[in-house]
Design a protein around this motif. Structure first.
Motif, PDB file in Angstrom:
ATOM      1  N   ARG A  74     -30.277  27.871  27.427  1.00 44.30           N
ATOM      2  CA  ARG A  74     -31.252  27.905  26.321  1.00 44.30           C
ATOM      3  C   ARG A  74     -32.554  27.317  26.854  1.00 44.30           C
ATOM      4  O   ARG A  74     -32.749  26.107  26.834  1.00 44.30           O
ATOM      5  CB  ARG A  74     -30.722  27.124  25.119  1.00 44.30           C
ATOM      6  CG  ARG A  74     -29.538  27.811  24.457  1.00 44.30           C
ATOM      7  CD  ARG A  74     -28.791  26.878  23.529  1.00 44.30           C
ATOM      8  NE  ARG A  74     -29.557  26.426  22.385  1.00 44.30           N
ATOM      9  CZ  ARG A  74     -29.731  27.128  21.269  1.00 44.30           C
ATOM     10  NH1 ARG A  74     -29.221  28.357  21.160  1.00 44.30           N
ATOM     11  NH2 ARG A  74     -30.400  26.633  20.250  1.00 44.30           N
TER      12      ARG A  74
ATOM     13  N   LEU B  18     -39.541  33.019  25.007  1.00 47.52           N
ATOM     14  CA  LEU B  18     -39.721  31.972  23.998  1.00 47.52           C
ATOM     15  C   LEU B  18     -40.703  30.936  24.530  1.00 47.52           C
ATOM     16  O   LEU B  18     -40.421  30.265  25.523  1.00 47.52           O
ATOM     17  CB  LEU B  18     -38.373  31.316  23.664  1.00 47.52           C
ATOM     18  CG  LEU B  18     -38.380  30.200  22.623  1.00 47.52           C
ATOM     19  CD1 LEU B  18     -38.960  30.685  21.298  1.00 47.52           C
ATOM     20  CD2 LEU B  18     -36.979  29.650  22.415  1.00 47.52           C
TER      21      LEU B  18
ATOM     22  N   SER C 119     -32.363  30.635  14.511  1.00 44.18           N
ATOM     23  CA  SER C 119     -32.688  31.907  15.171  1.00 44.18           C
ATOM     24  C   SER C 119     -31.952  32.090  16.489  1.00 44.18           C
ATOM     25  O   SER C 119     -31.809  33.214  16.968  1.00 44.18           O
ATOM     26  CB  SER C 119     -34.199  32.002  15.420  1.00 44.18           C
ATOM     27  OG  SER C 119     -34.916  31.911  14.218  1.00 44.18           O
ATOM     28  N   TYR C 120     -31.525  30.982  17.078  1.00 43.66           N
ATOM     29  CA  TYR C 120     -30.815  31.043  18.361  1.00 43.66           C
ATOM     30  C   TYR C 120     -29.486  30.306  18.214  1.00 43.66           C
ATOM     31  O   TYR C 120     -29.322  29.200  18.723  1.00 43.66           O
ATOM     32  CB  TYR C 120     -31.669  30.419  19.473  1.00 43.66           C
ATOM     33  CG  TYR C 120     -32.974  31.136  19.708  1.00 43.66           C
ATOM     34  CD1 TYR C 120     -33.078  32.152  20.659  1.00 43.66           C
ATOM     35  CD2 TYR C 120     -34.106  30.817  18.973  1.00 43.66           C
ATOM     36  CE1 TYR C 120     -34.269  32.815  20.869  1.00 43.66           C
ATOM     37  CE2 TYR C 120     -35.307  31.486  19.161  1.00 43.66           C
ATOM     38  CZ  TYR C 120     -35.382  32.476  20.113  1.00 43.66           C
ATOM     39  OH  TYR C 120     -36.557  33.149  20.318  1.00 43.66           O
TER      40      TYR C 120
ATOM     41  N   LEU D   5     -35.384  27.117  15.328  1.00 39.95           N
ATOM     42  CA  LEU D   5     -34.728  27.382  16.616  1.00 39.95           C
ATOM     43  C   LEU D   5     -33.215  27.415  16.461  1.00 39.95           C
ATOM     44  O   LEU D   5     -32.534  28.281  17.022  1.00 39.95           O
ATOM     45  CB  LEU D   5     -35.133  26.316  17.639  1.00 39.95           C
ATOM     46  CG  LEU D   5     -36.582  26.352  18.150  1.00 39.95           C
ATOM     47  CD1 LEU D   5     -36.855  25.147  19.027  1.00 39.95           C
ATOM     48  CD2 LEU D   5     -36.852  27.638  18.926  1.00 39.95           C
TER      49      LEU D   5
END
Length: 593
Positions: free
Chosen positions: A12, A61, A164-165, A161
């Protein structure tokens, strides 16, 4: 609990790009990066001027942290990326795979509040990128300063975040705030090196010697303005409008006193190595690999800064006294926001003064870069032409001295350092490109508006143009008194006598009591016919320099009024005329707050 998780096996990644002039955007980027660990992200923090703009196309991102300079310009570090984004041949879906967020830093007292952040957000959207959370706008006018907007923006960002992830279902929520891991690991050296260099190597800095440190305001005047001359053993390349970057040095007596307060007096000169362990946090520029606490507090860390809210957050982990711990909890609570503002921002308490009250705090050496902000280099417009002075740099600097609301005297770290320089003293300087670009033809008219120490880059412009054979420069200068703060007045009068420049000066406090004060914009309006001919008829350039308070907007307003009056334009067309001058590079602002 200490947050030193590396999240093995979790890819990530998040890029944070910052553009700063004074260092505040960099500190903000570090703060955001540290908080993103709570959403299980590994961040990479880069200044925009060290990042290849072409690489942005491969990112997915990115968070942008963007300061505002002058009256709404982007920081110099942002210019290469911004110029690339402005290309007209870019496809509208160029960044269709990019998610981004923007946090701007500015001051709502100025018309173009957070202007670079707003422009960046709008341009990325037009190129197909997706803004994952509303733009944040930190405001110096807020009672908590930038933190008033930053704190809620970070919380919103983390929630976005995390949503969405998504991670594995077993990871159900954000990690709670906890003590961060130190960004460095320090290790005592078995044997001390013979000499310790205060700075790491940086080829952009060069040695100069002070030749002149002369006060140019009257001795009985409230403001101390100095003319400095520095000489080098080689030619120095710079252009009018360029900036000298000087790293301040803390006074030895203050460093000794602070180390005594912190209980570091006995280890002040013990050498140790520095290992940058948490790579999602930046370190101050030019940090040497081997150093001491004395060197760091003299050259690199600012214990005289007014602390931000994040300072109190980390200080809380290092206090052992229950009453001090309780007081910090009150400061950091929502209910205690006003109390923290009155204690810190309103009173302008320094880190040193805060630590003198929280006496139980014991800060481990490894956390020194997490607790203390960098001692930032200061930027000063160069007041000389390299054509006339090829091995010299001249500066015009107001020495910062004032009293807080608690009547405590304060002084600027860098200007105090400069004020104490004596002929023969050596220091290091770096030159940065400024915003001023002169017409290639020296016979094209240039109007310079530079009240106060805004005269510095104008002196460089005038010297450069005179030596190129020009007599088409008009200077508007403003100060309070002809006999108290008329910076370089003798030079301007000599140039007028030899017909090299046209000179107009406003002494705002020399008129009879009760009469309307005259400022540079008033003189410009008075000279409306000649100003209109120079800017419209001869397509000259207007340069505005000085404090980014009301003056730049007032000068622009005067030009707009002249366009209405002499150009017979409607109000909206006159405003377009001024904006068009700016787009053509014929209206340039080199201003600072």
């Amino acid at each position: 609990m200490t947050d030193n998780t590396t999240l093995d096996g979790v890819n990530r990644q998040l890029l944070i790009l910052y553009a700063t002039e004074t260092g505040t955007a960099r500190e903000t980027a570090d703060r955001i990066s540290r908080e993103c660990r709570r959403a299980y992200f590994q961040c990479r923090v880069c200044s925009m001027d060290t990042y290849l703009p072409e690489d942005l196309i491969s990112e997915t991102l990115v968070l942008f942290v963007v300061a505002t300079t002058g009256s709404g310009a982007e920081p110099r570090a942002m210019t290469p990326l911004w110029n690339l984004l402005l290309r007209s041949d870019l496809p509208h879906d160029l960044f269709e795979d990019l998610d981004f967020g923007v946090f701007g830093l500015g001051d709502s007292a100025y018309e173009r509040f957070c202007w670079p952040a707003k422009k960046l957000s709008k341009r990325l959207l037009s190129l197909g990128a997706r803004e994952i959370c509303p733009r944040g706008e930190g405001d110096d006018q807020h009672r908590l300063g930038l933190d008033g907007a930053l704190e809620p923006w970070i919380e919103h960002l983390l929630e976005t975040l995390f949503r969405s992830y998504p991670l594995d279902p077993d990871v159900g929520k954000l990690r709670p705030p906890c003590k961060p891991a130190p960004r460095v690991i320090t290790t005592d050296m078995a044997s001390a090196p013979e000499t310790l260099e205060p700075y790491g190597a940086d080829p952009d800095y060069f040695d100069v010697t002070a030749r002149c440190n002369r006060r140019i305001t009257a001795e009985d005047w409230f403001q101390d303005v100095r003319h400095f001359e520095f000489i080098s053993d080689r030619d120095i390349k710079y252009n009018p409008g360029d900036v000298a970057v000087i790293h301040p040095v803390a006074a030895g007596a203050e460093v000794d006193s602070f180390m005594l307060l912190m209980g570091w007096a006995n280890i002040a000169d013990v050498p140790f190595t520095i290992l940058h362990s948490m790579l999602d946090q930046t370190l101050p520029d030019r940090i040497p690999c081997v150093t001491t606490l004395r060197v760091l507090l003299t050259y690199h860390l600012d214990f005289n800064a007014v602390p931000r809210r994040s300072f109190f957050q980390i200080l809380r982990y290092f206090t052992t006294d229950d009453s001090e711990h309780e007081r910090l909890d009150e400061f950091l609570s929502l209910e205690g926001a006003d109390e923290l503002y009155e204690y810190c921002q309103l009173a302008k308490r320094t880190i040193r003064e805060v630590l003198s009250e929280f006496r139980s705090a014991r800060i481990p050496r490894d956390y020194i870069f997490d607790v203390f902000p960098p001692l930032r280099p200061r930027h000063f417009s160069i007041a000389s032409s390299a054509k006339r002075h090829p091995r010299e740099i001249h500066l015009c600097v107001a020495i910062v001295k004032y009293r807080t609301k608690l009547k405590i005297p304060r002084k600027g770290v860098c200007t105090s350092y400069l004020a104490n320089l004596r002929p023969g003293d050596q220091l290091q300087i770096r030159v940065e490109k400024g915003l001023i670009k002169l017409p290639d033809d020296p016979h094209i008219p240039v109007i310079c508006v530079g009240p106060g120490t805004g005269i510095a880059p104008m002196r460089a412009v005038i010297e450069d143009r005179i030596d190129a054979g020009s007599n088409a420069t008009t200077l508007y200068f403003g100060c309070r008194s002809e006999h108290k703060d008329h910076h370089y007045g003798v030079e301007w009068e000599a140039y007028v006598e030899s017909k090299r420049i046209t000179y107009r000066v406003a002494f705002s406090r020399d008129g009879p009591e009760g009469t309307k004060r005259t400022y540079v914009q008033d003189l410009i309006l008075k000279d409306k016919d000649s100003v209109w001919d120079l800017l419209n008829g001869q397509r000259g350039t207007l340069i505005i320099s000085g404090s980014s308070n009301k003056m730049p907007a007032a000068v622009r307003g005067a030009i707009s009024n002249i366009a209405e009056d002499c150009g017979k334009m409607l109000k909206e067309d006159a405003l377009k005329f001024v904006n068009e001058m700016e787009r053509e590079g014929r209206l340039i602002e080199e201003c600072w707050s």
